[in-house]
Design a protein around this motif. Structure first.
Motif, PDB file in Angstrom:
ATOM      1  N   TYR A  16       0.799  -1.218   0.000  1.00 34.20           N
ATOM      2  CA  TYR A  16       0.000   0.000   0.000  1.00 34.20           C
ATOM      3  C   TYR A  16       0.843   1.285   0.000  1.00 34.20           C
ATOM      4  O   TYR A  16       0.403   2.315   0.506  1.00 34.20           O
ATOM      5  CB  TYR A  16      -0.934   0.002   1.217  1.00 34.20           C
ATOM      6  CG  TYR A  16      -1.750  -1.255   1.354  1.00 34.20           C
ATOM      7  CD1 TYR A  16      -2.712  -1.579   0.408  1.00 34.20           C
ATOM      8  CD2 TYR A  16      -1.546  -2.133   2.419  1.00 34.20           C
ATOM      9  CE1 TYR A  16      -3.458  -2.747   0.521  1.00 34.20           C
ATOM     10  CE2 TYR A  16      -2.301  -3.294   2.546  1.00 34.20           C
ATOM     11  CZ  TYR A  16      -3.252  -3.598   1.594  1.00 34.20           C
ATOM     12  OH  TYR A  16      -3.981  -4.749   1.703  1.00 34.20           O
ATOM     13  N   ALA A  17       2.022   1.228  -0.574  1.00 29.25           N
ATOM     14  CA  ALA A  17       2.898   2.407  -0.574  1.00 29.25           C
ATOM     15  C   ALA A  17       2.219   3.605  -1.220  1.00 29.25           C
ATOM     16  O   ALA A  17       2.308   4.737  -0.716  1.00 29.25           O
ATOM     17  CB  ALA A  17       4.199   2.080  -1.302  1.00 29.25           C
ATOM     18  N   GLU A  18       1.531   3.386  -2.322  1.00 28.98           N
ATOM     19  CA  GLU A  18       0.884   4.498  -3.019  1.00 28.98           C
ATOM     20  C   GLU A  18      -0.220   5.118  -2.170  1.00 28.98           C
ATOM     21  O   GLU A  18      -0.425   6.336  -2.198  1.00 28.98           O
ATOM     22  CB  GLU A  18       0.312   4.026  -4.352  1.00 28.98           C
ATOM     23  CG  GLU A  18       1.372   3.669  -5.392  1.00 28.98           C
ATOM     24  CD  GLU A  18       0.755   3.336  -6.743  1.00 28.98           C
ATOM     25  OE1 GLU A  18      -0.479   3.542  -6.902  1.00 28.98           O
ATOM     26  OE2 GLU A  18       1.488   2.865  -7.620  1.00 28.98           O
ATOM     27  N   LEU A  19      -0.941   4.288  -1.426  1.00 26.23           N
ATOM     28  CA  LEU A  19      -2.001   4.808  -0.558  1.00 26.23           C
ATOM     29  C   LEU A  19      -1.454   5.720   0.531  1.00 26.23           C
ATOM     30  O   LEU A  19      -2.034   6.763   0.844  1.00 26.23           O
ATOM     31  CB  LEU A  19      -2.741   3.642   0.107  1.00 26.23           C
ATOM     32  CG  LEU A  19      -3.967   3.041  -0.568  1.00 26.23           C
ATOM     33  CD1 LEU A  19      -4.509   1.900   0.268  1.00 26.23           C
ATOM     34  CD2 LEU A  19      -5.047   4.100  -0.769  1.00 26.23           C
ATOM     35  N   PHE A  20      -0.318   5.300   1.134  1.00 26.49           N
ATOM     36  CA  PHE A  20       0.198   6.017   2.305  1.00 26.49           C
ATOM     37  C   PHE A  20       1.206   7.112   1.964  1.00 26.49           C
ATOM     38  O   PHE A  20       1.516   7.938   2.828  1.00 26.49           O
ATOM     39  CB  PHE A  20       0.825   5.012   3.280  1.00 26.49           C
ATOM     40  CG  PHE A  20      -0.180   4.177   4.019  1.00 26.49           C
ATOM     41  CD1 PHE A  20      -0.767   4.644   5.184  1.00 26.49           C
ATOM     42  CD2 PHE A  20      -0.571   2.929   3.530  1.00 26.49           C
ATOM     43  CE1 PHE A  20      -1.713   3.878   5.862  1.00 26.49           C
ATOM     44  CE2 PHE A  20      -1.508   2.165   4.196  1.00 26.49           C
ATOM     45  CZ  PHE A  20      -2.090   2.634   5.361  1.00 26.49           C
ATOM     46  N   ALA A  21       1.717   7.105   0.757  1.00 25.47           N
ATOM     47  CA  ALA A  21       2.741   8.094   0.390  1.00 25.47           C
ATOM     48  C   ALA A  21       2.305   9.543   0.635  1.00 25.47           C
ATOM     49  O   ALA A  21       3.112  10.356   1.125  1.00 25.47           O
ATOM     50  CB  ALA A  21       3.160   7.895  -1.071  1.00 25.47           C
ATOM     51  N   PRO A  22       1.038   9.919   0.357  1.00 25.28           N
ATOM     52  CA  PRO A  22       0.640  11.315   0.616  1.00 25.28           C
ATOM     53  C   PRO A  22       0.650  11.704   2.091  1.00 25.28           C
ATOM     54  O   PRO A  22       0.593  12.893   2.416  1.00 25.28           O
ATOM     55  CB  PRO A  22      -0.790  11.373   0.050  1.00 25.28           C
ATOM     56  CG  PRO A  22      -0.872  10.258  -0.936  1.00 25.28           C
ATOM     57  CD  PRO A  22      -0.013   9.175  -0.358  1.00 25.28           C
ATOM     58  N   ALA A  23       0.718  10.716   2.994  1.00 27.01           N
ATOM     59  CA  ALA A  23       0.676  11.025   4.429  1.00 27.01           C
ATOM     60  C   ALA A  23       2.022  11.463   4.977  1.00 27.01           C
ATOM     61  O   ALA A  23       2.095  12.025   6.077  1.00 27.01           O
ATOM     62  CB  ALA A  23       0.182   9.815   5.215  1.00 27.01           C
ATOM     63  N   GLY A  24       3.117  11.165   4.268  1.00 25.94           N
ATOM     64  CA  GLY A  24       4.435  11.534   4.784  1.00 25.94           C
ATOM     65  C   GLY A  24       5.551  10.886   4.007  1.00 25.94           C
ATOM     66  O   GLY A  24       5.394  10.513   2.841  1.00 25.94           O
ATOM     67  N   THR A  25       6.668  10.680   4.670  1.00 24.43           N
ATOM     68  CA  THR A  25       7.862  10.118   4.037  1.00 24.43           C
ATOM     69  C   THR A  25       7.975   8.632   4.335  1.00 24.43           C
ATOM     70  O   THR A  25       7.917   8.218   5.490  1.00 24.43           O
ATOM     71  CB  THR A  25       9.123  10.832   4.572  1.00 24.43           C
ATOM     72  OG1 THR A  25       8.996  12.236   4.330  1.00 24.43           O
ATOM     73  CG2 THR A  25      10.371  10.296   3.890  1.00 24.43           C
ATOM     74  N   LEU A  26       8.129   7.840   3.282  1.00 25.01           N
ATOM     75  CA  LEU A  26       8.316   6.411   3.467  1.00 25.01           C
ATOM     76  C   LEU A  26       9.779   6.139   3.793  1.00 25.01           C
ATOM     77  O   LEU A  26      10.675   6.543   3.055  1.00 25.01           O
ATOM     78  CB  LEU A  26       7.922   5.645   2.206  1.00 25.01           C
ATOM     79  CG  LEU A  26       6.510   5.871   1.652  1.00 25.01           C
ATOM     80  CD1 LEU A  26       6.230   4.880   0.514  1.00 25.01           C
ATOM     81  CD2 LEU A  26       5.452   5.731   2.734  1.00 25.01           C
ATOM     82  N   LEU A  27      10.020   5.458   4.902  1.00 25.83           N
ATOM     83  CA  LEU A  27      11.387   5.107   5.278  1.00 25.83           C
ATOM     84  C   LEU A  27      11.918   4.017   4.353  1.00 25.83           C
ATOM     85  O   LEU A  27      11.151   3.309   3.699  1.00 25.83           O
ATOM     86  CB  LEU A  27      11.422   4.628   6.723  1.00 25.83           C
ATOM     87  CG  LEU A  27      11.077   5.675   7.791  1.00 25.83           C
ATOM     88  CD1 LEU A  27      11.139   5.057   9.181  1.00 25.83           C
ATOM     89  CD2 LEU A  27      11.999   6.888   7.711  1.00 25.83           C
ATOM     90  N   PRO A  28      13.245   3.838   4.287  1.00 20.22           N
ATOM     91  CA  PRO A  28      13.818   2.792   3.430  1.00 20.22           C
ATOM     92  C   PRO A  28      13.260   1.410   3.780  1.00 20.22           C
ATOM     93  O   PRO A  28      12.926   1.121   4.929  1.00 20.22           O
ATOM     94  CB  PRO A  28      15.316   2.875   3.729  1.00 20.22           C
ATOM     95  CG  PRO A  28      15.528   4.260   4.217  1.00 20.22           C
ATOM     96  CD  PRO A  28      14.285   4.638   4.961  1.00 20.22           C
ATOM     97  N   GLU A  29      13.188   0.539   2.779  1.00 19.06           N
ATOM     98  CA  GLU A  29      12.567  -0.766   2.936  1.00 19.06           C
ATOM     99  C   GLU A  29      13.253  -1.622   3.994  1.00 19.06           C
ATOM    100  O   GLU A  29      12.608  -2.455   4.639  1.00 19.06           O
ATOM    101  CB  GLU A  29      12.575  -1.505   1.594  1.00 19.06           C
ATOM    102  CG  GLU A  29      11.701  -2.731   1.570  1.00 19.06           C
ATOM    103  CD  GLU A  29      11.530  -3.298   0.178  1.00 19.06           C
ATOM    104  OE1 GLU A  29      11.160  -4.479   0.069  1.00 19.06           O
ATOM    105  OE2 GLU A  29      11.779  -2.550  -0.800  1.00 19.06           O
ATOM    106  N   GLU A  30      14.545  -1.413   4.219  1.00 23.50           N
ATOM    107  CA  GLU A  30      15.250  -2.211   5.220  1.00 23.50           C
ATOM    108  C   GLU A  30      14.794  -1.896   6.652  1.00 23.50           C
ATOM    109  O   GLU A  30      15.183  -2.575   7.595  1.00 23.50           O
ATOM    110  CB  GLU A  30      16.760  -2.024   5.100  1.00 23.50           C
ATOM    111  CG  GLU A  30      17.246  -0.594   5.238  1.00 23.50           C
ATOM    112  CD  GLU A  30      17.394   0.102   3.888  1.00 23.50           C
ATOM    113  OE1 GLU A  30      18.176   1.061   3.817  1.00 23.50           O
ATOM    114  OE2 GLU A  30      16.715  -0.330   2.912  1.00 23.50           O
TER     115      GLU A  30
END
Length: 859
Positions: free
Chosen positions: A186-200
């Motif tokens: 759901y990265a696309e859904l949550f991306a507008p809420a803030g910054t996605l941290l690195p996958e690790e």
């Protein structure tokens, strides 16, 4: 306690196995990292977890005896993944005598982010499947991780919208950072809420586990050096929801369709949302207690009854029926009701119990409801008919509400009670609650309310739902009021200690101990069982915790509920098993280190149930450094014949008849089996359950159909004998079951009253005739000198009598297990494990549960 103590931590809540090893520094309440590892393990957690743990300890030079604490991720996360970690941790901690501390898998992710330098606002979004996520917000500063809300499960779109709305309104507070394995979907859904941290940074890590443990230590929530406080029996997973069966049940009961008061379901016209089915006539067979009272989730059809009782016991503060009905569909509510026969408090058993007439109906005698919010259940209402008081109804109702609330993520309980009601306050205090203040003029007559609050463990642990409690677990709950986690609800299960035959009853002095000592575990379906056998084949203990009460209202075993109850019961059952064996041996105590091996049913059965027993047994065997022995459940049922007849030996023909299996087996030798024929559809036990359900007799079907059939005419109705003359030894029960259900529906449609005894007797005769015919074929084909039985249906008196007649005619020895050994039990598993132990047939740490297994294949 070793001079240098360590904590082992692991988590399998998602697709990663995370392991940490830390040195415990008591002076600083610190967990000093020694080693950590993360391994991708797609659906392989149970085969890889202990293999990786064992390797990490070896590489670090740490002995198992130096482990003072096992720390485990409790979830939320994959149900199976969490269960594997929990069961493994329980087995390891119990065998080590170590503390078992649980931490949130989401907190572990947050601590991993903190250790990687993340500061500020953080949201962990974990995948919950079904297009749902577990979202929790945190504040991270140099001092550590601060959780801002309780665990919950919501649709991914809803969680994303909440976080986006929050980000737009709190822009000045600082950007939100997001992590968690839910972002993989759901990265696309949550991306507008803030910054996605690195996958690790999305998954739990060993370092995060150790930091979460250290934080719990420093805040007083845990003490990794206190094994008594952190008894493994007390720890349970984080669920955040009821099982699917319970959720669907609540949805159905919340619909205000006309329902039969005796059954709780509609039994005449079809419901508005579906056609009439067998389920519409089934009694929701919540089993009556010793007072004849049954407990079921409240349904909308009884909202008027609740309102009537409200006006009687609540006065001007009473709710009306519309308010009650409005509560039932809400996902954050849980409501329970108590019902009794309609003939008064001294009328005897409630409707639905043996001998009760369905025409008598039932009446509401109590109700309770709660709202779950922010990790707490607030008791909204609890009332009991004055004529039915002093029967423990209020205690039972509040326990059930609390148990549901625990599964919905609550950890504490609160309520309001009138300041003048000293009796009620004393009752709630007995459940571990205490006053935290007052609400002035809270009630309509201006009386003050006392606010009371307490941990759920006291409320749940107070109830002996459905039977006897595991005394040891309950003693520990009573003696240790400071425990942080919820205790095992063993009080919700019927605990039975079997003494199978006279030869095993005499206590033996410790000097006569016969090696090897094997402890075996059985969890293939809905019985949690453990037994210990000695080198002479004597069963020193055989303990079974039954879950029937939890499945009865669904008309059959619910796999998800079975798995949950195994997690709750397994420690208490094994503790009791060790205690009973110690008493029999004249020893003060018996520990895992005193054993020579650990056996466990690995197949066949319900995978979610099997995996608990297998993971627990592996954890215990690894911790105690004992060999692990895997056992085929079906072979166990054949060995059950040795419990009643120790001299029993092959060759023999075996009839295996149970809820999941119907087959004839040629036992050519121990471990040498040929399946002569098996069912091509339903098993015998399954057919009994379905017929009982169609008749509204409840679950399990075997005993109730047999009891009714004993009063009927077996020749009254000519039901089909499927495959009786097929010329082979295969079985088919589906057509017979359908024929019986069709007959029942046709009789009802015609307005004729059912002759239940005749139906049951005629159905039973059809089953037995085919079983006996095929058994005769098997005996003639093999020339075996002995015939024996196995499985739950082997307890059926009509079947046993028919086999006695057959074997007498054919001059064949008949061996039958004792009635107590026909159903699932660990005694039979222990006897198989003893033979396999002597043969050196051991299993490795990579062993996993299997739903199916070929009895003819060596294992």
């Amino acid at each position: 306690m070793p001079e240098t103590a360590y904590a082992l931590a692991f988590d399998t809540a998602n697709e990663v196995i995370s392991i940490g090893l830390g040195r415990l520094n008591a002076a600083a309440c610190a967990v000093e990292p020694v080693a950590a590892v993360e391994v991708a393990a797609h659906r392989a957690s149970n085969t890889q977890l202990l293999v990786r743990v064992d390797a990490l300890l070896r590489e670090s030079g740490v002995e198992r005896g130096q482990l003072a604490c096992v720390c485990v991720g409790r979830g939320p996360g994959s149900f199976t993944g969490v269960r594997i970690a929990m069961a493994t941790a329980k087995g390891a901690a119990q065998a080590l005598g170590a503390a078992l501390v649980g931490v949130s898998s989401l907190d572990v992710v947050a601590w991993h982010a903190w250790a990687s330098g993340v500061r500020g606002r953080l949201a962990v979004v974990a995948d919950a499947m079904r297009k749902e996520v577990y979202p929790v917000r945190y504040a991270l500063d140099d001092a550590g991780v601060h959780r801002l809300e309780a665990d919950r499960v919501v649709k991914a779109q809803v969680a994303a919208r909440e976080l986006v709305d929050e980000a737009s309104s709190d822009a000045a507070v600082g950007a939100l950072q997001l992590t968690g394995d839910g972002l993989a979907k759901y990265a696309e859904l949550f991306a507008p809420a803030g910054t996605l941290l690195p996958e690790e940074l999305w998954a739990p890590t060993g370092r995060g586990l150790l930091l979460a443990l250290q934080d719990a230590w420093r805040t007083g929530a845990a003490d990794p050096l206190d094994a008594q406080r952190h008894n493994p029996a007390f720890l349970l997973p984080v669920y955040t929801r009821l099982s699917d069966a319970e959720e669907n049940e609540r949805i159905r009961l919340a619909k205000n369709d006309p329902k039969n008061l005796a059954t709780g379901v509609q039994d005449a016209a079809p419901r508005r949302d579906q056609r009439a089915t067998m389920h519409d006539t089934a009694v929701l067979n919540a089993r009556p207690d010793e007072h004849g009272i049954t407990y079921k989730p409240l349904d909308a059809a009884h909202a008027e009854d609740v309102a009537a009782m409200e006006s009687q016991v609540m006065g001007s503060d009473a709710w009306n029926a519309a308010l009650v009905a409005d509560e039932l569909p809400r996902a954050d509510r849980t409501w329970w009701a108590a019902y009794a026969s309609g003939e008064g408090p001294d009328a005897g058993p409630a409707a639905g119990s043996e001998g009760a007439s369905s025409a008598r109906g039932t009446v509401l005698v109590g109700y309770a409801g709660g709202m779950v919010i922010d990790g707490q259940v607030q008791i909204l209402k609890i009332g009991t008919d004055p004529a039915w008081r002093r029967r423990g109804i209020a205690r039972q109702l509040i326990s059930r509400v609390a148990s549901d609330a625990r599964d919905l993520g609550a950890t504490t309980c609160s309520l309001e009670v009138r300041a003048s009601n000293a009796g009620a306050q004393a009752f709630y205090e007995s459940l571990g609650m205490h006053s935290i203040g007052k609400r002035p003029h809270y009630y309509s007559d201006r009386e003050d309310a006392v606010i009371m609050e307490g941990p759920l463990q006291g409320v749940i642990g107070s109830s002996a739902v459905g039977g006897a409690a595991d005394a040891k677990a309950l003693r520990a709950v009573t003696e240790d009021a400071g425990i942080q986690e919820s205790p095992v609800d063993v009080a919700g299960m019927t605990l039975r200690v079997d003494e199978a035959h006279d030869a095993q009853k005499a206590a033996q002095p410790a000097a006569q101990l016969e090696r090897p000592l094997i402890l075996a575990i059985e969890s293939s379906c809905d019985e949690t069982a453990a037994a210990i056998v000695d080198g002479k084949g004597n069963l020193l203990s055989d303990v079974v915790a039954s879950q029937i009460d939890f499945h009865s209202r669904f008309g059959g075993v619910v796999p998800e509920i079975a798995s949950r109850k195994h997690i709750e019961a397994i420690c208490g059952v094994c503790d009791e098993c060790l205690d009973v064996a110690a008493q029999r041996l004249g020893m003060e105590c018996l520990t895992w280190s005193d054993l020579d091996g650990v056996g466990v049913t690995y197949a066949p059965g319900l995978v979610g149930a099997l995996v608990v027993g297998v993971a627990f047994a592996k954890g215990a065997a690894w911790a105690a450094d004992k060999p692990l022995v895997g056992v085929n459940h079906l072979e166990g049922h054949m060995y059950a014949n040795k419990i009643g007849a120790p001299d029993f030996a092959p060759p023999a023909v075996v009839s295996l008849v149970s809820g999941g299996n119907t087959m004839l087996v040629h036992m050519r030798g121990w471990g040498d089996y040929r399946v002569l024929g098996a069912t091509i559809d339903d098993a015998v036990g399954e057919a009994f359950d379905k017929v009982a359900k169609a008749l509204g007799l409840g679950y399990p079907g075997g005993p109730v159909v047999s009891a009714q059939g004993a009063k009927g005419n077996p020749k009254a109705i000519e039901f089909p004998r499927a495959m009786m003359h097929s010329g082979d030894m295969r079985f088919s029960l589906s057509g017979l079951k359908t024929a019986v259900v069709t007959y029942i529906n046709n009789e009802r449609a015609a307005g004729r009253e059912l002759n239940v005894p005749d139906i049951c007797a005629s159905f039973e005769a059809a089953v037995v005739d085919v079983q006996v015919k095929k058994a005769e074929m098997a005996l003639r084909e093999t020339g075996a000198p002995t015939f024996c039985l196995g499985g739950g249906v082997a307890a059926n008196p009509v079947l046993r009598a028919a086999y006695e007649k057959l074997c007498k005619k054919m001059q064949v020895r008949l061996v039958m297990p004792p009635l107590s050994a026909c159903g699932d039990n660990a005694g039979m598993i222990a006897l198989v494990a003893l033979d396999r132990f002597r043969q050196g047939k051991f299993y490795g740490l990579e062993t996993d549960a299997q739903a199916h297994a070929d009895l003819e294949q060596e294992y």
